[in-house]
Design a protein around this motif. Structure first.
Motif, PDB file in Angstrom:
ATOM      1  N   SER A  24      58.336  42.816  43.176  1.00  0.00           N
ATOM      2  CA  SER A  24      57.969  41.506  42.633  1.00  0.00           C
ATOM      3  C   SER A  24      56.690  40.986  43.280  1.00  0.00           C
ATOM      4  O   SER A  24      55.856  40.340  42.630  1.00  0.00           O
ATOM      5  N   THR A  25      56.514  41.301  44.570  1.00  0.00           N
ATOM      6  CA  THR A  25      55.273  40.922  45.247  1.00  0.00           C
ATOM      7  C   THR A  25      54.092  41.701  44.678  1.00  0.00           C
ATOM      8  O   THR A  25      53.011  41.131  44.453  1.00  0.00           O
ATOM      9  N   LEU A  26      54.288  42.981  44.420  1.00  0.00           N
ATOM     10  CA  LEU A  26      53.220  43.776  43.813  1.00  0.00           C
ATOM     11  C   LEU A  26      52.873  43.253  42.419  1.00  0.00           C
ATOM     12  O   LEU A  26      51.702  43.273  42.007  1.00  0.00           O
ATOM     13  N   ILE A  27      53.880  42.770  41.688  1.00  0.00           N
ATOM     14  CA  ILE A  27      53.636  42.244  40.347  1.00  0.00           C
ATOM     15  C   ILE A  27      52.769  40.995  40.427  1.00  0.00           C
ATOM     16  O   ILE A  27      51.854  40.792  39.606  1.00  0.00           O
ATOM     17  N   ILE A  28      53.028  40.122  41.392  1.00  0.00           N
ATOM     18  CA  ILE A  28      52.217  38.913  41.546  1.00  0.00           C
ATOM     19  C   ILE A  28      50.772  39.299  41.861  1.00  0.00           C
ATOM     20  O   ILE A  28      49.821  38.700  41.343  1.00  0.00           O
ATOM     21  N   VAL A  29      50.597  40.313  42.714  1.00  0.00           N
ATOM     22  CA  VAL A  29      49.244  40.789  43.029  1.00  0.00           C
ATOM     23  C   VAL A  29      48.576  41.350  41.778  1.00  0.00           C
ATOM     24  O   VAL A  29      47.407  41.061  41.485  1.00  0.00           O
ATOM     25  N   ALA A  30      49.325  42.139  40.992  1.00  0.00           N
ATOM     26  CA  ALA A  30      48.756  42.737  39.784  1.00  0.00           C
ATOM     27  C   ALA A  30      48.405  41.684  38.753  1.00  0.00           C
ATOM     28  O   ALA A  30      47.426  41.829  38.006  1.00  0.00           O
ATOM     29  N   SER A  31      49.179  40.608  38.702  1.00  0.00           N
ATOM     30  CA  SER A  31      48.895  39.560  37.715  1.00  0.00           C
ATOM     31  C   SER A  31      47.565  38.865  37.969  1.00  0.00           C
ATOM     32  O   SER A  31      47.008  38.246  37.065  1.00  0.00           O
ATOM     33  N   PHE A  32      47.043  38.961  39.197  1.00  0.00           N
ATOM     34  CA  PHE A  32      45.760  38.331  39.519  1.00  0.00           C
ATOM     35  C   PHE A  32      44.571  39.253  39.258  1.00  0.00           C
ATOM     36  O   PHE A  32      43.441  38.879  39.563  1.00  0.00           O
ATOM     37  N   LEU A  33      44.833  40.415  38.689  1.00  0.00           N
ATOM     38  CA  LEU A  33      43.730  41.336  38.412  1.00  0.00           C
ATOM     39  C   LEU A  33      42.663  40.728  37.502  1.00  0.00           C
ATOM     40  O   LEU A  33      41.460  40.921  37.735  1.00  0.00           O
ATOM     41  N   PRO A  34      43.022  39.973  36.443  1.00  0.00           N
ATOM     42  CA  PRO A  34      41.953  39.371  35.617  1.00  0.00           C
ATOM     43  C   PRO A  34      41.038  38.431  36.385  1.00  0.00           C
ATOM     44  O   PRO A  34      39.853  38.308  36.052  1.00  0.00           O
ATOM     45  N   VAL A  35      41.557  37.759  37.413  1.00  0.00           N
ATOM     46  CA  VAL A  35      40.736  36.828  38.182  1.00  0.00           C
ATOM     47  C   VAL A  35      39.648  37.588  38.935  1.00  0.00           C
ATOM     48  O   VAL A  35      38.523  37.109  39.081  1.00  0.00           O
ATOM     49  N   PHE A  36      39.975  38.801  39.403  1.00  0.00           N
ATOM     50  CA  PHE A  36      38.978  39.597  40.122  1.00  0.00           C
ATOM     51  C   PHE A  36      37.829  40.027  39.216  1.00  0.00           C
ATOM     52  O   PHE A  36      36.718  40.263  39.691  1.00  0.00           O
ATOM     53  N   LEU A  37      38.094  40.137  37.922  1.00  0.00           N
ATOM     54  CA  LEU A  37      37.074  40.622  37.000  1.00  0.00           C
ATOM     55  C   LEU A  37      36.252  39.507  36.375  1.00  0.00           C
ATOM     56  O   LEU A  37      35.364  39.784  35.566  1.00  0.00           O
ATOM     57  N   LEU A  38      36.556  38.255  36.705  1.00  0.00           N
ATOM     58  CA  LEU A  38      35.743  37.155  36.203  1.00  0.00           C
ATOM     59  C   LEU A  38      34.349  37.214  36.809  1.00  0.00           C
ATOM     60  O   LEU A  38      34.179  37.617  37.964  1.00  0.00           O
ATOM     61  N   GLU A  39      33.363  36.793  36.049  1.00  0.00           N
ATOM     62  CA  GLU A  39      31.975  36.876  36.495  1.00  0.00           C
ATOM     63  C   GLU A  39      31.364  35.485  36.596  1.00  0.00           C
ATOM     64  O   GLU A  39      31.965  34.487  36.202  1.00  0.00           O
ATOM     65  N   GLN A 441      36.296  34.395  28.044  1.00  0.00           N
ATOM     66  CA  GLN A 441      37.350  34.730  27.076  1.00  0.00           C
ATOM     67  C   GLN A 441      37.366  36.223  26.791  1.00  0.00           C
ATOM     68  O   GLN A 441      38.448  36.830  26.686  1.00  0.00           O
ATOM     69  N   HIS A 442      36.211  36.827  26.668  1.00  0.00           N
ATOM     70  CA  HIS A 442      36.142  38.269  26.402  1.00  0.00           C
ATOM     71  C   HIS A 442      36.764  39.060  27.561  1.00  0.00           C
ATOM     72  O   HIS A 442      37.524  40.018  27.333  1.00  0.00           O
ATOM     73  N   THR A 443      36.460  38.657  28.785  1.00  0.00           N
ATOM     74  CA  THR A 443      37.020  39.351  29.949  1.00  0.00           C
ATOM     75  C   THR A 443      38.538  39.225  29.995  1.00  0.00           C
ATOM     76  O   THR A 443      39.255  40.215  30.227  1.00  0.00           O
ATOM     77  N   LEU A 444      39.058  38.021  29.771  1.00  0.00           N
ATOM     78  CA  LEU A 444      40.499  37.801  29.840  1.00  0.00           C
ATOM     79  C   LEU A 444      41.233  38.544  28.727  1.00  0.00           C
ATOM     80  O   LEU A 444      42.296  39.134  28.963  1.00  0.00           O
ATOM     81  N   LYS A 445      40.693  38.530  27.509  1.00  0.00           N
ATOM     82  CA  LYS A 445      41.343  39.225  26.401  1.00  0.00           C
ATOM     83  C   LYS A 445      41.365  40.737  26.636  1.00  0.00           C
ATOM     84  O   LYS A 445      42.299  41.428  26.207  1.00  0.00           O
TER      85      LYS A 445
END
Length: 630
Positions: A24-39, A441-445
């Motif tokens: 469950s901790t790994l899932i929370i970390v994985a859920s933040f992956l889109p934030v790392f890709l924001l520019e 929006q493009h990055t998140l989608k």
């Protein structure tokens, strides 16, 4: 109870929840992956949040399966008691058991209520407006009016004084500081026609009752309606960010590219007329391209031939009398100052005086400049702007009293027919905050489906069952219900901040679902150990009783998982000061989503689990029991 027996119980309990807590901790970390890709701006703002939470949770995942069991063995001493001895747990169970029993009894009604709530949340989300980032209240106002490009220095100075006097008359204004033209730096290319006025406001406690910052801006805008001046309202920090990142000093800019300045200016004015009346469009104006006034001095070669002069002789007079000739350099310590010489202001402030400027001839004495040159005022470009090796014009406007996304969409619809008929070699491009919105929006989608797949894989490794992984994953849509309701009723537009809040919600919702599924499977293990794994020995009532016990008897750790998230987030709702308006859109979906997802997990997940086990028992003659203790 001996120490060995105590250690054995602790070991078994830690094994039971260890894998679930770790994944469950790994899932929370994985859920933040889109934030790392924001520019860009959004990446710089939310990147530290994502990195901080990731490092904390990575260490937490390791400590949860290594250090936590050791600490429990040290501090868990004395007489061990069951949950029934805790009065809070008993009270919660008395409330929870009859509600869960009703949900299991009225299955179709329970599922219908959840599905209807989910379906209602979809149009709520679709009805929300969109913007790039929630507007940060910087506490100050930047007034950026634009006037005619041929305004003189004295007129600009007078205009600035009048505007500052009007602004200072508003009671909420503490100080006003304005400038016209550019500062003494190469990075500020502002023409004399552009004014920048910083307005410092008094503390909110000194404002008139019921007044908001938007009301002050509207009041100032109404008072500053001066002919020939187009008002613009923004804030100092966001204005600099917009200008540095997109080259646009307003919220939205429509860039028109082409080869001819006159054509670009004509197209810009046509598009401005088309955008008139669009709801939400404020401070609409065309960035002036033409309209600049130039003193044009053309040397008459026939005349200078008669007077025995050369072109250089005339240009030297123009340079020294009007432009200023560099005579020498004065030195004051480490500083160097150039000394220039030119005629006084009275002799060069109008065209007639310039024409009477004397030019010394070799044989005929001094003659007027008009006798050896044609002098006139010519129109030309006020400022030449280029981008991507093309000339550029812009139509600029701010967005107020409406969301950014729908405003630009309506503006695009109005301009569609005009854009399709542009001359060859000319095209338009939307820029400003809208450009950042489309990029985010493009990055998140692009990345959100990948994140859901990663979460599903983590759930599969946690339970080693596709069915159980799917049970935990379906809590995500129901978590969106509360998030959508909270965002809608607080009147917040969809933005990158709201998206980050929903992303954080994914991990929290799945984490609570994992805890529930672990204890439900533990109840099935107890049932199989007591009656065997066969439909001849297990009845539907047995399944119902053990599912109820698995859900009710472990109520406290499930509620603790929910309350820890809520206790950390709810205080943000009452926070004030700079930055609170950015934090609110992040926590709103998390608070609402945690409430609805926890309700779904506590009431609907046991029901679906029971229905699946009844199906397994009927079709296969036995239950699929997961080993949750390893």
């Amino acid at each position: 109870m001996t120490a060995a027996e105590r250690i054995k119980i602790i070991e078994a309990s830690c094994k039971q929840v260890g894998r679930g807590v770790f994944f469950s901790t790994l899932i929370i970390v994985a859920s933040f992956l889109p934030v790392f890709l924001l520019e860009g701006q959004e990446g710089k703002l939310f990147g530290p949040l994502a990195w901080t939470k990731t490092f904390i949770l990575a260490i937490d995942a390791i400590l949860a399966v290594t250090l936590a069991p050791v600490l429990i063995s040290f501090f868990l001493k004395g007489k061990l008691r069951t949950d029934d001895h805790n009065p809070l747990t008993r009270g919660l169970e008395r409330i929870y058991r009859p509600i869960l029993n009703w949900c299991i009894t009225w299955r179709k009604t329970t599922l219908a209520i959840n599905i209807i709530a989910l379906l209602i949340s979809i149009p709520l989300l679709l009805s929300l407006g969109s913007e790039f980032m929630p507007p940060l209240d910087e506490g100050t106002i930047l007034f950026m009016p634009v006037t005619l490009p041929d305004i003189s220095n004295s007129e600009a100075k007078q205009l600035l004084q009048v505007q500052d006097r009007i602004i200072k008359s508003v009671p909420e204004v503490a100080n006003v500081l304005g400038k016209a033209g550019r500062a003494n730096t190469a990075t500020d290319n502002s023409p004399i026609s552009m004014v920048e006025t910083i307005i410092l406001l008094k503390p909110r406690s000194e404002w008139r009752k019921g007044l908001k910052k938007e009301d002050i801006v509207n009041e100032l805008n109404a008072k500053l309606q001066i002919p020939g001046v187009v008002n613009g309202w923004t804030q100092p920090i966001i204005n600099r960010i917009n200008m540095l990142s997109t080259g646009i000093r307003t919220d939205v800019g429509l860039k028109i590219y082409g080869q001819n300045l006159d054509t670009i200016y004509a197209l810009s004015n046509q598009m401005k007329q088309a955008l008139q009346g669009v709801n939400g469009v404020k401070d609409l104006y065309v960035d002036p391209i033409t309209g600049g006034k130039y003193l044009d001095i053309q040397v008459n070669k026939d005349a200078i031939g008669r007077y025995g002069l050369s072109v250089d002789d005339v240009n030297e007079v123009v340079e020294s009398a009007l432009g200023g000739m560099n005579l020498t350099t004065t030195i004051e310590g480490r500083r160097r100052f150039s000394v220039n010489l030119r005629l006084a202001q009275d002799y060069r402030n109008n065209l007639d005086e310039i024409k009477r400027t004397l030019v010394q001839t070799p044989n005929n004495g001094p003659v007027p400049l008009s006798s050896v040159a044609d002098i006139k005022i010519s129109d030309g470009p006020a400022m030449i702007q280029s981008e991507n090796a093309l000339l550029r014009g812009t139509v600029l406007f701010n967005v107020r009293d409406r969301d950014l996304g729908s405003t630009v969409k309506e503006a695009q619809n109005r301009l569609n027919s005009m854009v399709k008929t542009l001359p060859k070699g000319y095209y338009v491009e939307w820029s400003g905050q809208y450009e950042n919105l489309i990029r985010a929006q493009h990055t998140l989608k692009l990345i959100l489906p990948i994140v859901l797949v990663i979460i599903f894989c983590c759930l599969y490794f946690a339970f080693k069952s596709i069915r159980e992984a799917f049970f935990s994953l379906i809590s995500i849509p129901f978590a969106l219900i509360g998030g959508a309701y909270m965002v809608y009723f607080f009147g917040v537009h969809l933005s990158v901040a709201v998206a980050v809040g929903f992303i954080a919600l994914f991990g929290i919702a799945v984490e609570t679902g994992i805890v529930m599924v672990i204890y439900l499977n533990d109840a099935m293990q107890q049932l199989v150990a007591l009656k065997g794994n066969s439909k001849e020995t297990i009845t539907r009532e047995d399944l119902r009783v053990y599912v109820m016990n698995g859900a009710v008897k472990r109520l406290r750790p499930k509620l603790m998982t929910v309350c820890v998230a809520l206790f950390g987030l709810v205080p943000v709702l009452w926070s004030t000061g700079t930055g609170s308006d950015v934090m609110l859109p992040i926590v709103l979906p998390m608070i609402g989503g945690v409430l609805t997802s926890s309700t779904h997990i506590l009431l609907v997940t046991p029901l679906i689990f029971l229905m699946v086990k009844e199906y397994e028992l009927k079709k296969y003659g036995k239950l699929e029991v997961l080993d949750v203790k390893e």
